[in-house]
Design a protein around this motif. Structure first.
Motif, mmCIF file in Angstrom:
data_model
loop_
_atom_site.group_PDB
_atom_site.id
_atom_site.type_symbol
_atom_site.label_atom_id
_atom_site.label_comp_id
_atom_site.label_asym_id
_atom_site.label_seq_id
_atom_site.Cartn_x
_atom_site.Cartn_y
_atom_site.Cartn_z
ATOM 1 N N LEU A 51 0.916 -1.164 -0.529
ATOM 2 C CA LEU A 51 0.179 -0.217 0.112
ATOM 3 C C LEU A 51 1.022 1.134 0.087
ATOM 4 C CD1 LEU A 51 -2.558 -1.200 2.591
ATOM 5 C CD2 LEU A 51 -2.978 -0.758 0.415
ATOM 6 N N MET A 52 2.165 1.181 0.484
ATOM 7 C CA MET A 52 2.862 2.575 0.774
ATOM 8 C C MET A 52 4.353 1.942 0.782
ATOM 9 S SD MET A 52 2.358 5.820 3.409
ATOM 10 C CE MET A 52 3.701 5.171 4.701
ATOM 11 N N LEU A 53 5.503 2.817 0.872
ATOM 12 C CA LEU A 53 6.413 2.825 1.147
ATOM 13 C C LEU A 53 7.494 3.818 1.605
ATOM 14 C CD1 LEU A 53 9.024 0.928 2.482
ATOM 15 C CD2 LEU A 53 9.260 1.375 -0.372
ATOM 16 N N ASP A 54 7.473 4.325 2.528
ATOM 17 C CA ASP A 54 8.095 5.638 2.607
ATOM 18 C C ASP A 54 9.585 5.753 3.137
ATOM 19 O OD1 ASP A 54 6.325 6.858 2.532
ATOM 20 O OD2 ASP A 54 4.794 7.256 4.036
ATOM 21 N N GLU A 55 10.748 6.191 2.655
ATOM 22 C CA GLU A 55 11.679 6.854 3.721
ATOM 23 C C GLU A 55 11.217 8.215 4.285
ATOM 24 O OE1 GLU A 55 16.432 7.227 2.413
ATOM 25 O OE2 GLU A 55 14.905 7.142 0.166
ATOM 26 N N PHE A 56 11.490 7.666 5.442
ATOM 27 C CA PHE A 56 11.965 8.909 6.116
ATOM 28 C C PHE A 56 13.026 9.262 6.818
ATOM 29 C CE2 PHE A 56 10.820 4.995 8.994
ATOM 30 C CZ PHE A 56 11.969 5.344 10.150
ATOM 31 N N SER A 57 12.736 10.665 7.082
ATOM 32 C CA SER A 57 14.068 11.127 7.828
ATOM 33 C C SER A 57 13.104 12.190 8.608
ATOM 34 C CB SER A 57 14.833 12.350 6.100
ATOM 35 O OG SER A 57 15.999 12.715 7.310
ATOM 36 N N VAL A 58 13.724 12.178 10.022
ATOM 37 C CA VAL A 58 13.145 12.669 11.183
ATOM 38 C C VAL A 58 14.148 13.165 11.673
ATOM 39 C CG1 VAL A 58 11.563 12.471 12.793
ATOM 40 C CG2 VAL A 58 11.015 11.125 10.593
ATOM 41 N N SER A 59 14.006 14.547 12.621
ATOM 42 C CA SER A 59 14.943 15.128 13.996
ATOM 43 C C SER A 59 13.880 14.867 14.748
ATOM 44 C CB SER A 59 15.623 16.253 13.279
ATOM 45 O OG SER A 59 16.618 15.524 11.850
ATOM 46 N N ALA A 60 13.921 15.465 16.114
ATOM 47 C CA ALA A 60 12.991 16.148 16.697
ATOM 48 C C ALA A 60 13.665 17.317 16.743
ATOM 49 C CB ALA A 60 13.149 15.011 18.257
ATOM 50 N N PRO A 61 11.549 18.213 17.382
ATOM 51 C CA PRO A 61 10.566 17.519 17.742
ATOM 52 C C PRO A 61 10.007 16.768 16.661
ATOM 53 C CG PRO A 61 10.426 19.353 17.790
ATOM 54 C CD PRO A 61 11.823 19.414 17.464
ATOM 55 N N ALA A 62 10.003 16.850 15.451
ATOM 56 C CA ALA A 62 9.104 15.884 14.503
ATOM 57 C C ALA A 62 8.808 14.661 14.752
ATOM 58 C CB ALA A 62 9.791 16.487 12.797
ATOM 59 N N GLY A 63 7.790 13.851 13.649
ATOM 60 C CA GLY A 63 7.761 12.499 14.725
ATOM 61 C C GLY A 63 6.202 12.609 13.514
ATOM 62 N N VAL A 120 19.832 12.948 13.291
ATOM 63 C CA VAL A 120 18.728 12.984 12.033
ATOM 64 C C VAL A 120 18.398 11.097 12.517
ATOM 65 C CG1 VAL A 120 17.993 12.835 9.176
ATOM 66 C CG2 VAL A 120 19.313 14.408 10.216
ATOM 67 N N GLN A 121 17.250 10.795 11.859
ATOM 68 C CA GLN A 121 16.824 9.265 12.282
ATOM 69 C C GLN A 121 15.954 9.237 11.049
ATOM 70 O OE1 GLN A 121 17.448 9.205 15.500
ATOM 71 N NE2 GLN A 121 17.132 10.447 15.830
ATOM 72 N N LYS A 122 16.694 7.404 10.207
ATOM 73 C CA LYS A 122 16.941 7.123 8.975
ATOM 74 C C LYS A 122 15.499 6.465 8.731
ATOM 75 C CE LYS A 122 19.535 10.565 6.938
ATOM 76 N NZ LYS A 122 20.657 10.458 5.661
ATOM 77 N N GLY A 123 14.907 5.602 8.258
ATOM 78 C CA GLY A 123 14.473 4.458 8.048
ATOM 79 C C GLY A 123 13.028 3.863 7.073
ATOM 80 N N LEU A 124 13.138 3.097 6.842
ATOM 81 C CA LEU A 124 11.525 2.468 5.726
ATOM 82 C C LEU A 124 10.701 2.793 6.717
ATOM 83 C CD1 LEU A 124 14.179 0.924 3.066
ATOM 84 C CD2 LEU A 124 13.268 2.912 2.861
ATOM 85 N N GLN A 125 9.501 2.366 6.364
ATOM 86 C CA GLN A 125 8.438 2.136 6.632
ATOM 87 C C GLN A 125 7.577 1.793 5.627
ATOM 88 O OE1 GLN A 125 4.707 3.739 8.911
ATOM 89 N NE2 GLN A 125 6.273 3.068 9.992
ATOM 90 N N LEU A 126 7.256 0.090 4.776
ATOM 91 C CA LEU A 126 6.020 -0.450 4.513
ATOM 92 C C LEU A 126 5.277 -0.792 4.997
ATOM 93 C CD1 LEU A 126 5.952 -2.081 1.793
ATOM 94 C CD2 LEU A 126 7.102 -3.570 2.904
ATOM 95 N N TRP A 127 3.885 -0.372 4.149
ATOM 96 C CA TRP A 127 2.680 -1.001 4.681
ATOM 97 C C TRP A 127 2.138 -1.892 3.601
ATOM 98 C CZ3 TRP A 127 -1.414 3.853 5.381
ATOM 99 C CH2 TRP A 127 -0.801 4.731 5.993
#
Length: 300
Positions: A51-63, A120-127
């Motif tokens: 359904l979805m694939l995101d490569e995320f790149s996040v630094s606090a306080p985002a999330g 920066v926190q990075k990863g992949l989220q798959l649905w």
């Protein structure tokens, strides 16, 4: 091919070639988070069962603060940094680089996914979609630390076997919707050959470097591209560059069922979506714990 050594197999009867190529462009999601969405954007709405694939790149306080899910699975695979997950059933955990969380939302989960470290926190989220018979099952988790993810290194190829099988080694992860998820790193000059069940849909997402996929004469594809593969029994990939190539190869058995999606709810009919919205609003049929729950802040 009982030993699973694809290097000894001279060729596929019908190799898979790239049928579609889409660049995952940055967009905002959650609370200030930036994702590169490949599957789930207008050019590639879904690729059954994905359904979805995101490569995320996040630094606090985002999330990704408190939000619900119903009807599918979320697979979070960390590439860099740390993320903490909390849900309304009291489950909490932090995943770090190389760790995996396979969450079956089933009938209902409300959770948060937030950075647990500076930078920066990075990863992949798959649905991954669930079949109609599985959409209302009780939620469950499978979590693997990096050290417990099966890994094979051979002939310039390093593969981490998140789900499915490569080189005769199988992941312990149970996939309710049959799925393969392989994280490949190829040294310069390396070549890999990976079987994919004929009836499955499959794709490649390039994380780093550039590689040639499917047809040896095709141009190289670079990072942040998703490559939808056509029909066939397997994929060839080459790294002809002077730098490492890292990509994930995913395949899944299509469900061939209607998909009706409303944000984080994925069901088979509009009536089921309306029922889900009602259940969520009134905290029932799987969302009971939502009445009193709020996640705890991670970084101060």
């Amino acid at each position: 091919m009982s030993r699973g050594d694809e290097h000894e197999n001279p060729s596929f009867a019908k190799p898979r070639y790239v049928a579609k190529k889409v660049l995952a462009k940055p967009q905002f999601e959650g609370d200030g988070a930036i994702v590169r969405r490949s599957i789930g954007r207008s050019e590639l709405r879904n690729l059954d069962p994905f359904l979805m694939l995101d490569e995320f790149s996040v630094s606090a306080p985002a999330g990704f603060p408190d939000h619900p899910h119903r009807g599918f699975e979320t697979v979070t695979y960390m590439l860099e940094g740390e993320f903490t997950h909390q849900d309304f059933a009291g489950h909490k955990g932090t995943i770090r680089a190389g760790d995996l969380q396979w969450m079956t939302a089933g009938r209902g989960i409300i959770h948060s996914e937030m950075p647990a470290a500076e930078g920066v926190q990075k990863g992949l989220q798959l649905w991954i979609n669930l079949s109609s018979k599985d959409k209302m099952i009780e939620p469950r988790y499978q979590e693997l630390q990096s050290k417990d993810v099966s890994r094979v290194e051979k002939d310039g190829v390093d593969v981490r076997i998140i789900a499915g099988e490569a080189f005769g080694v199988r992941s312990p992860v149970y996939t309710r919707t049959p799925t393969m998820y392989l994280d490949y790193t190829l040294k310069p000059g390396a070549h890999v050959r990976q079987r994919i069940p004929d009836s499955w849909n499959s794709f490649v997402y390039v994380i780093e470097g550039e590689g040639v996929f499917g047809n040896p004469n095709s141009p190289a594809s670079s990072s942040h591209y998703v490559l939808v593969l056509g029909a066939g029994d397997g994929l060839d990939a080459w790294n002809r560059s002077t730098k490492p190539l890292r990509f994930v190869l995913l395949g899944g058995q299509p469900l061939n069922e209607p998909i009706v999606q409303y944000g984080p709810f994925v069901m088979n009919t509009q009536d089921e979506i309306e029922q889900t919205i009602e259940d969520y609003h009134y905290c029932r049929n799987g969302f009971e714990n939502a009445k009193q729950w709020k996640s705890q802040p991670q970084l101060h």
